[in-house]
Write an enzyme that holds these catalytic residues in place. Structure first.
Site, PDB file in Angstrom:
ATOM      1  N   GLU A 252       0.836  -1.203   0.000  1.00 24.72           N
ATOM      2  CA  GLU A 252       0.000   0.000   0.000  1.00 24.72           C
ATOM      3  C   GLU A 252       0.872   1.255   0.000  1.00 24.72           C
ATOM      4  O   GLU A 252       1.821   1.350   0.779  1.00 24.72           O
ATOM      5  CB  GLU A 252      -0.904   0.007   1.232  1.00 24.72           C
ATOM      6  CG  GLU A 252      -1.802   1.233   1.346  1.00 24.72           C
ATOM      7  CD  GLU A 252      -2.582   1.272   2.643  1.00 24.72           C
ATOM      8  OE1 GLU A 252      -3.550   2.048   2.711  1.00 24.72           O
ATOM      9  OE2 GLU A 252      -2.213   0.535   3.588  1.00 24.72           O
ATOM     10  N   LYS A 317      -9.776   1.936  -3.293  1.00 21.80           N
ATOM     11  CA  LYS A 317     -10.242   1.439  -2.001  1.00 21.80           C
ATOM     12  C   LYS A 317     -11.647   1.948  -1.674  1.00 21.80           C
ATOM     13  O   LYS A 317     -11.946   3.135  -1.827  1.00 21.80           O
ATOM     14  CB  LYS A 317      -9.262   1.869  -0.908  1.00 21.80           C
ATOM     15  CG  LYS A 317      -9.549   1.279   0.468  1.00 21.80           C
ATOM     16  CD  LYS A 317      -8.481   1.707   1.467  1.00 21.80           C
ATOM     17  CE  LYS A 317      -8.739   1.099   2.837  1.00 21.80           C
ATOM     18  NZ  LYS A 317      -7.739   1.556   3.833  1.00 21.80           N
ATOM     19  N   CYS A 369      -5.621  -2.738   2.855  1.00 19.49           N
ATOM     20  CA  CYS A 369      -5.519  -2.519   4.296  1.00 19.49           C
ATOM     21  C   CYS A 369      -6.797  -2.905   5.050  1.00 19.49           C
ATOM     22  O   CYS A 369      -7.170  -4.053   5.144  1.00 19.49           O
ATOM     23  CB  CYS A 369      -5.131  -1.068   4.567  1.00 19.49           C
ATOM     24  SG  CYS A 369      -4.729  -0.714   6.294  1.00 19.49           S
TER      25      CYS A 369
END
Length: 490
Positions: A252, A317, A369
């Site tokens: 990330e 995301k 994440c």
């Protein structure tokens, strides 16, 4: 007073069942002791207080690491970070206060206790964007109960843990509820035995070499402008050591510059790997400029960015971390304290209908994440995927238990979907996890290195991928209704 103290202690035992301690029998001890405290309450109000103290023990210990990001990287004074963390834990504890309250009102049976626990865990997972952390079922990932996960996910495992632990206490009490709880517990144990014989997914190709690059760039340096060139050098040099034919994964925000700023560098890395028969996937911040203004996103892209069909191979995301990636009510609170102005805290969520990524002929379901913690999102995107990939930067939480808890929960997603999970991080835990949730290979935390491994593409559908949480929510409601009926007959 003694039983209130016992409730708090019981809650403090709960996190010991999770990483990094992994004392999973403590899960049953904690839940059983909490249920015992509920039984001794003489009013619904007292039951709520004991449940709140139980939850305060769970989160006061279990998420104490939250203050690390506030203090170490959010520049919040320690005298503020600790109370902020305590307030957060006290808020989360309300869910267990409500669970104990509902259980007391509906008869205090193990059935009602398990049902209310599951419903409120589910609510905690989406209310105010949700905080789906430390569900009881995660503590059972390395136990004989783990084969239940492909059937009912972490929800069925949670229900199993709460039901079995509370039934042991219930059997010592009078009333027909104990026999119903015992019968259901026996059914769960029998189902666990049967689950060991079931397989829902199958290999869909040869083993694929994969290389996960762990840059281990300190968080206090990562976002500095002076580190940008050095960061490129670190990832380029590590990638240059990887043999031909590997799928290479950077974590990330491996590069802290927007893709649109460093397109040439990223595409050159992808082309060099492609020339050697490999593939390239990287986390990278994304910037879009249109008539509505500038939009920033936390993204993961397969490079070269455009596939043979001409479409961009990028995923943005969806589940953003409050305050870390976006600031609620930002017009009111930005600028009040430095923590509300963390780097990259102005992201926009991606569209839920985005397609999965494709690399070296395999379809890969991507998660960035925090969103690997959402069971239904992972299950939904896993249909048709050969493998799962999650990239993260857990450096925000230093050497605390937070990153290890995060890793344990990510493993559950592989088990629920019957697919291998490739996990790339900045400083650990970088790992390859098989379809049973077992760690195949991993790098030590806080080391700069490349993990060379391989994964098995798999296809098929687990029951949990089809049904999600709903059958278990329905069962929980049935348990609550049954408890209410028993309460009326007393």
């Amino acid at each position: 007073m003694r039983d209130r103290l016992l409730a708090l202690i019981a809650g403090l035992l709960f996190p010991l069942a999770f990483a990094p301690y992994d004392l999973w029998p403590m899960l049953f001890v904690s839940i059983g002791a909490g249920f015992f405290c509920l039984q001794q309450a003489d009013s619904a109000r007292e039951a709520f207080l004991r449940g709140w103290l139980y939850g305060l023990g769970i989160f006061g210990f279990g998420i104490s690491w939250v203050h690390v990001s506030m203090h170490d990287y959010g520049f919040m004074p320690l005298w503020m970070a600790i109370p902020f963390t305590a307030i957060f834990a006290a808020f989360l504890a309300l869910f267990y206060g409500l669970s104990f309250y509902v259980s007391w009102r509906l008869g205090r049976s193990a059935l009602v206790f398990a049902g209310s626990w599951l419903v409120l865990d589910w609510v905690r997972g989406w209310l105010l964007t949700g905080f789906p952390w430390l569900y009881a079922g995660y503590g059972l990932i390395d136990t004989p109960f783990s084969p239940l996960a492909p059937i009912g996910g972490v929800w069925l495992l949670t229900l199993t843990a709460v039901l079995l632990a509370s039934t042991v206490i219930q059997l010592r009490l009078p009333g027909p509820q104990r026999w119903l709880a015992a019968a259901l517990s026996v059914l769960v144990l029998a189902s666990t035995g049967i689950a060991h014989t079931l397989t829902f997914t199958r290999p869909s190709g040869e083993m694929q070499p994969v290389a996960l690059v762990q840059g281990n760039i300190p968080q206090d340096l990562k976002w500095q402008l002076s580190m940008r060139e050095r960061t490129r050098e670190i990832y380029h040099d590590l990638t240059a050591t990887i043999p031909d034919g590997y799928l290479v994964i950077w974590p990330e925000s491996a590069l802290t510059e927007f893709y649109q700023t460093i397109t040439d560098f990223v595409e050159q890395e992808g082309e060099a790997l492609a020339a050697r028969g490999g593939g390239f996937i990287t986390g990278v911040p994304w910037r879009t400029v249109d008539n509505g203004g500038i939009t920033y996103r936390n993204s993961i892209a397969a490079i070269p960015l455009r596939g043979e069909d001409g479409l961009e191979r990028v995923y943005h995301k969806q589940k953003l971390v409050p305050f870390g990636e976006y600031v609620p009510m930002q017009s009111l609170i930005r600028g009040l304290i430095p923590f509300f102005d963390l780097p990259m805290s102005g992201f926009t969520a991606g569209n839920p209908t985005q397609p999965n990524l494709n690399a070296l002929g395999h379809t890969i379901a991507p998660f960035i994440c925090y969103e690997i913690l959402y069971p239904e999102q992972v299950a939904s995107r896993s249909h048709g995927a050969d493998a799962l990939i999650t990239i993260s930067n857990d450096a925000w939480f230093g050497t605390s238990a937070g990153p290890l808890q995060h890793f344990q929960m990510a493993r559950m997603r592989a088990l629920e979907t019957g697919r291998w999970l490739l996990r790339g991080t900045n400083n650990g835990v970088t790992a390859v996890i098989d379809d049973h949730g077992k760690v195949v290979d991993a790098l030590p935390q806080f080391e700069r290195d490349v993990l060379l491994s391989q994964y098995q593409p798999r296809q098929g559908t687990t029951p949990f991928m089809i049904t999600g949480v709903w059958p278990w929510l329905v069962l929980a409601v049935i348990l609550l209704v049954a408890g209410a009926r028993f309460r009326i007959r007393k």
